[in-house]
Design an enzyme around this catalytic site. Sequence first.
Site, PDB file in Angstrom:
ATOM      1  N   GLU A  39       0.837  -1.221   0.000  1.00  0.00           N
ATOM      2  CA  GLU A  39       0.000   0.000   0.000  1.00  0.00           C
ATOM      3  C   GLU A  39       0.860   1.254   0.000  1.00  0.00           C
ATOM      4  O   GLU A  39       1.812   1.357   0.776  1.00  0.00           O
ATOM      5  CB  GLU A  39      -0.896  -0.039   1.245  1.00  0.00           C
ATOM      6  CG  GLU A  39      -2.274   0.448   1.002  1.00  0.00           C
ATOM      7  CD  GLU A  39      -3.043  -0.408   0.010  1.00  0.00           C
ATOM      8  OE1 GLU A  39      -3.061  -0.040  -1.189  1.00  0.00           O
ATOM      9  OE2 GLU A  39      -3.633  -1.427   0.409  1.00  0.00           O
ATOM     10  N   SER A  73     -25.916   7.324 -15.447  1.00  0.00           N
ATOM     11  CA  SER A  73     -25.498   6.278 -14.507  1.00  0.00           C
ATOM     12  C   SER A  73     -26.668   5.884 -13.616  1.00  0.00           C
ATOM     13  O   SER A  73     -27.296   6.748 -12.991  1.00  0.00           O
ATOM     14  CB  SER A  73     -24.342   6.783 -13.636  1.00  0.00           C
ATOM     15  OG  SER A  73     -24.175   5.886 -12.557  1.00  0.00           O
ATOM     16  N   GLU A 168      -6.833  10.340 -13.811  1.00  0.00           N
ATOM     17  CA  GLU A 168      -6.761  10.733 -12.391  1.00  0.00           C
ATOM     18  C   GLU A 168      -5.804  11.907 -12.205  1.00  0.00           C
ATOM     19  O   GLU A 168      -6.124  12.890 -11.553  1.00  0.00           O
ATOM     20  CB  GLU A 168      -6.258   9.565 -11.526  1.00  0.00           C
ATOM     21  CG  GLU A 168      -7.154   8.370 -11.465  1.00  0.00           C
ATOM     22  CD  GLU A 168      -8.414   8.583 -10.637  1.00  0.00           C
ATOM     23  OE1 GLU A 168      -8.463   9.511  -9.812  1.00  0.00           O
ATOM     24  OE2 GLU A 168      -9.364   7.810 -10.846  1.00  0.00           O
ATOM     25  N   ASP A 180      -4.259   0.773  -9.366  1.00  0.00           N
ATOM     26  CA  ASP A 180      -5.679   0.453  -9.542  1.00  0.00           C
ATOM     27  C   ASP A 180      -5.999   0.160 -11.001  1.00  0.00           C
ATOM     28  O   ASP A 180      -6.653  -0.825 -11.336  1.00  0.00           O
ATOM     29  CB  ASP A 180      -6.558   1.614  -9.054  1.00  0.00           C
ATOM     30  CG  ASP A 180      -6.299   1.956  -7.604  1.00  0.00           C
ATOM     31  OD1 ASP A 180      -5.616   1.176  -6.936  1.00  0.00           O
ATOM     32  OD2 ASP A 180      -6.772   3.014  -7.153  1.00  0.00           O
TER      33      ASP A 180
HETATM   34  C1  GLA Z   1      -5.177   4.578  -4.288  1.00  0.00           C
HETATM   35  C2  GLA Z   1      -4.399   4.969  -5.541  1.00  0.00           C
HETATM   36  C3  GLA Z   1      -3.323   3.935  -5.869  1.00  0.00           C
HETATM   37  C4  GLA Z   1      -2.477   3.594  -4.647  1.00  0.00           C
HETATM   38  C5  GLA Z   1      -3.352   3.328  -3.421  1.00  0.00           C
HETATM   39  C6  GLA Z   1      -2.540   3.156  -2.164  1.00  0.00           C
HETATM   40  O1  GLA Z   1      -5.937   3.434  -4.524  1.00  0.00           O
HETATM   41  O2  GLA Z   1      -5.249   5.133  -6.630  1.00  0.00           O
HETATM   42  O3  GLA Z   1      -2.531   4.392  -6.948  1.00  0.00           O
HETATM   43  O4  GLA Z   1      -1.534   4.614  -4.408  1.00  0.00           O
HETATM   44  O5  GLA Z   1      -4.293   4.351  -3.206  1.00  0.00           O
HETATM   45  O6  GLA Z   1      -1.769   2.010  -2.231  1.00  0.00           O
END
Ligand code: GLA
Length: 399
Positions: A39, A73, A168, A180
């Site tokens: 994380e 949506s 993003e 993600d």
């Molecule tokens: C969010 C971000 C990811 C990552 C996590 C933490 O989900 O989108 O890129 O940094 O937080 O691990």
Amino acid sequence: MINQKLQALKQTFDQQFQSEKKRDKRLFFAPGRVNLIGEHTDYNGGFVFPCAITNGTYALAAKRNDNQIRMYSMNFAAAGVKKFSLQQLDYNQEDDWANYPKGMLAKCIQAGQEITSGFDVVFYGNIPNGAGLSSSASIELATGAMLQGLYELTVDRVKMAKLGQLVENEFIGVNSGIMDQFAISMGKKNHGILLDCHSLEYEYAPLNFKDYSLLIMNSNKERTLASSKYNERREECETALRLIQQEKQVEALGELSAEAFEQVEYLLKEEAVRKRARHAVTENERTKESLRQLKAGNLEGFGKLMNESHMSLRDDYEVTGQELDTLAEAAWEQDGVIGARMTGAGFGGCAIAIVEKDKTEQVKQAIQKIYKARLGYEASFYEAAAGDGAKECTEEVMT
Ligand code: GLA
């Protein structure tokens, strides 16, 4: 259940877009994700170990002959239909949720893809928003799969993940890493992905939990990354890296072993900066070690690393908060739980636990009791299965 929802998706499409004529509608899907471990390491050039889940975002879409785009949506019905043209692809606060798919469209076009006509699309998602299961990356990649299908784009899955990250970073204004979007684009049924976020080399690892299941525990504390301290944490890590670079030639914190970090730690005089960097380094080591433990079939060893990860996110990275701490710590106390930690960015959202299948019900009840007593409201629980990445759905899904 999902088929009923998909029938509703078809009906909603016809109602919202008043298309009496049978139009050639196609269905696309992108999952959400949980991160098993690793994380806040992705933007530090470290390793992550996420898996796509079977819940996610569906997009039912049809091409138009003009340059208009209409989006609706089912999750934000009150917001109504969002309309704009192919020539109006700037971020617009009033477009609210639709900025995510709009951003994806804009990024595909900027990447040189030919999209010369508009489309109508209805989205339906069955991952809770703001719960840290990547509902935003899910709608980005569902849009990516849709554009790929409708306009025959020449974008491979890794590139599509990178375009999602650009949405993003440049469109929404969250400085997030690649985890993600990568997990959601590249997910594989029953597998986790060990990804080196520096080189983007990756390896699929079979997730065989045997008599255990992966439990998602939603704190029901919603948050958006844009309003969280996410960007601040990232800046603190960048400060740490700059200071370390005075002494050591490294491109990212992820290159440092725990021992190497100890030698340069003295350069980080500010406690907060030192703690953030320590988390990034130790979490990266835990993530690599996790794959070794899982490959050796040592689920308990992996569970221990999960617990340590949570403690580091609580004490050094300071992104857990009372809600996620209560969930993880309550889980640690239960017989049948071999590991638990927060997942995703933190600041609310979800935690995960590996729980003995036979004991799942009693574990959920015990955690719920503790959570409700401490927070005054309930948590929600889901059992997760690792699913495939973004794709077009075949007809039978909807029949
Ligand atoms: C969010 C971000 C990811 C990552 C996590 C933490 O989900 O989108 O890129 O940094 O937080 O691990």
